[in-house]
Design an enzyme around this catalytic site. Structure first.
Site, PDB file in Angstrom:
ATOM      1  N   CYS A 156       0.614  -1.805   0.286  1.00  0.00           N
ATOM      2  CA  CYS A 156       0.208  -0.035   0.146  1.00  0.00           C
ATOM      3  C   CYS A 156       0.507   1.522  -0.071  1.00  0.00           C
ATOM      4  O   CYS A 156       0.170   2.060  -0.066  1.00  0.00           O
ATOM      5  CB  CYS A 156      -0.809  -0.049   0.735  1.00  0.00           C
ATOM      6  SG  CYS A 156      -2.189  -1.469   1.004  1.00  0.00           S
ATOM      7  N   CYS A 173       0.604   2.471   6.383  1.00  0.00           N
ATOM      8  CA  CYS A 173       0.784   0.978   6.688  1.00  0.00           C
ATOM      9  C   CYS A 173       0.577   0.470   5.092  1.00  0.00           C
ATOM     10  O   CYS A 173       0.150   0.746   4.011  1.00  0.00           O
ATOM     11  CB  CYS A 173      -0.357   0.712   8.002  1.00  0.00           C
ATOM     12  SG  CYS A 173      -1.449   0.406   7.406  1.00  0.00           S
TER      13      CYS A 173
END
Length: 475
Positions: free
Chosen positions: A136, A458
């Site tokens: 991500c 994250c």
């Protein structure tokens, strides 16, 4: 985290009522004017390093997978983002410098998607391109890789971005079938060919292999990790739904106010109307959200489809260069891109705690404190993930056992936190989100008269990223 964490953690809700306060206020003018220039620091400019600036950034509308983009390919979206960036900035394609794009779910036909998208956008074949992947935070990695190239003296500017296309993901034949296919290219005699044909008749060879949705090292899905993290930090279902409602409500207000002006229209072949805005922003109600069942840990989990980011198609692109070159070309940059960091931790128990670990590290690195930060832009994978990170930042126990600190770091002021919504509402095309975070941080600094922003996210694998963004003088 250790099994005793739940018993040991009696944490405060990290100013959660401020979430409700900001939800009630929406985007009132007095809220947008609340942030003032930091008094502790005037600038992070230093004679020892180059000033690197964000000139501009764009993104395609972020769409729920299976909607208007469904018949495209990933490089189609990245191409459109690149073309729009070139048009908006007026940059000569031959002066693009270098192209770095991220992608997570790779399309096998375009192994170097950055190259295919660049060529499709009219960037000359003399401009190098490469693709990165870091879950991500892939486009964050694209940006910082380019910054490294600038600091090395190799280039003066680059285009970075990323794309994700969840409407169509590669599904492979089984390993047995792939082996048979490879052997078939070498089979010469009728006997060899018949032997391979007989193997194909076995039903087991026809079982397809889907893209992994679980961590390879732990065999646990991110949703399960989010549920366990929420339980460990005692984040309730109500808190998660309230946060998700906040994200959608603020994103809806920002969209209506025209604040999401990084979105560029895309004309999709076969779709009658031009795609002009994100389609996942849907403010709901606590009653409707509360009616949804657990999505991962059934039946008692607290993570649902409503308080999770959804599968999204989209792409982003940004132009970054040295301040000197920006001045030569007559650009008015949006922001300076300052200190950045990456962190890594246990992918089983701390998979989604990247922001709690990376934000304090990058602020220390920059010589800033929480009070110096006017804008916070955190990636919202799950509402429970965001709230768990806030509680970790508010925990002496976590600071002492995992961060090497004597006491808790402290939590962001929620009146400065994700005020234009986030990944829960706007959408999360994995490799495109990082550019959106940086652009939004820079834009909010302008709108809210702030000086410093921090971006944090994250990523799968127990990874995390954070960056300090500084408003450009006069922007």
């Amino acid at each position: 985290m250790k099994s005793e964490m739940a018993a040991m953690m009696k944490l405060r809700t990290a100013n959660f009522r401020q979430l409700q306060h900001s939800l009630g206020n929406g985007l009132k003018a007095e809220q947008l004017a609340c942030a003032q220039f930091s008094r502790g620091k005037t600038t992070l400019s230093s004679p020892s390093r180059k000033n690197i600036v964000l000139v501009d950034a764009v993104r395609t509308p972020f769409l729920q997978s299976g909607t208007q983009y469904k018949n495209l390919m990933p490089h189609d979206l990245q191409r459109e983002a690149n073309k729009a960036l070139l048009k908006r900035t007026g940059l000569d394609p031959a002066d693009a410098g270098y192209i770095i794009n991220g992608i997570v779910i790779q399309e096998v036909k375009t192994s170097n998607i950055a190259r295919e998208a660049a060529l499709g956008a009219g960037i000359p074949d003399s401009v190098p391109s490469h693709t990165v992947t870091m879950a991500c935070i892939s486009s964050n990695q694209a940006i910082t890789t380019g910054i490294g190239y600038i600091n090395s003296g190799m280039i003066e500017n680059f285009i970075a971005g990323g794309t994700e296309f969840m409407s169509d993901v590669p599904i492979r034949h089984s390993r047995k079938m792939r082996s048979i296919m490879l052997q078939s290219t070498k089979a010469k005699t009728a006997g060899q060919k018949f032997a391979l044909f007989s193997k194909v008749l076995s039903p087991s060879v026809w079982n397809p292999e889907l893209p992994a949705v679980a961590e390879f090292s732990t065999n646990e899905t991110m949703g399960h990790s989010a549920d366990r993290l929420a339980a460990a930090f005692e984040v309730s279902r109500q808190e998660q739904d309230e946060y998700a409602l906040r994200s959608h409500t603020l994103a809806g207000k920002a969209q209506q106010a025209g604040l999401l002006d990084d979105v560029i229209p895309v004309k999709v072949p076969g779709v009658s109307e031009t795609v002009a805005q994100d389609n996942g922003i849907r403010p709901s109600s606590m009653e409707k959200m509360g009616s949804l069942k657990a999505a991962f840990v059934k039946p008692h989990g607290t993570v649902t489809a409503a308080n999770s980011s959804f599968l999204t198609d989209g792409a982003s692109a940004c132009l970054v260069m040295t301040e000197e070159k920006a001045k030569r070309l007559g650009y008015k940059p949006m922001a300076y891109l300052r200190d950045f960091t990456y962190v890594a931790m246990d992918p089983k128990d701390q998979l989604l705690l990247g922001p709690a670990r990376s934000m304090p590290k990058v602020l220390d690195q920059a010589g800033l404190t929480l009070k110096d930060v006017d804008v916070f832009e955190f990636h919202e994978a799950f509402a429970g993930q965001i709230l768990a990170n806030l509680k970790a930042l508010d925990s002496d126990w976590y600071a002492q056992n995992y961060m090497g600190r004597s006491s808790k770091y402290g939590t962001p002021d929620m009146s400065k936190f994700n005020l234009w919504g986030g990944s829960l509402s706007i959408g999360h095309p994995f490799a495109a989100t990082g550019v959106r975070l940086v652009q939004t941080a820079a834009k909010r600094l302008q709108k809210e008269d702030g000086q410093f922003a921090v971006v944090a996210a994250c990523a799968a694998g127990g990874l995390g990223h954070a960056m300090v963004v500084e408003r450009y003088p006069g922007a």
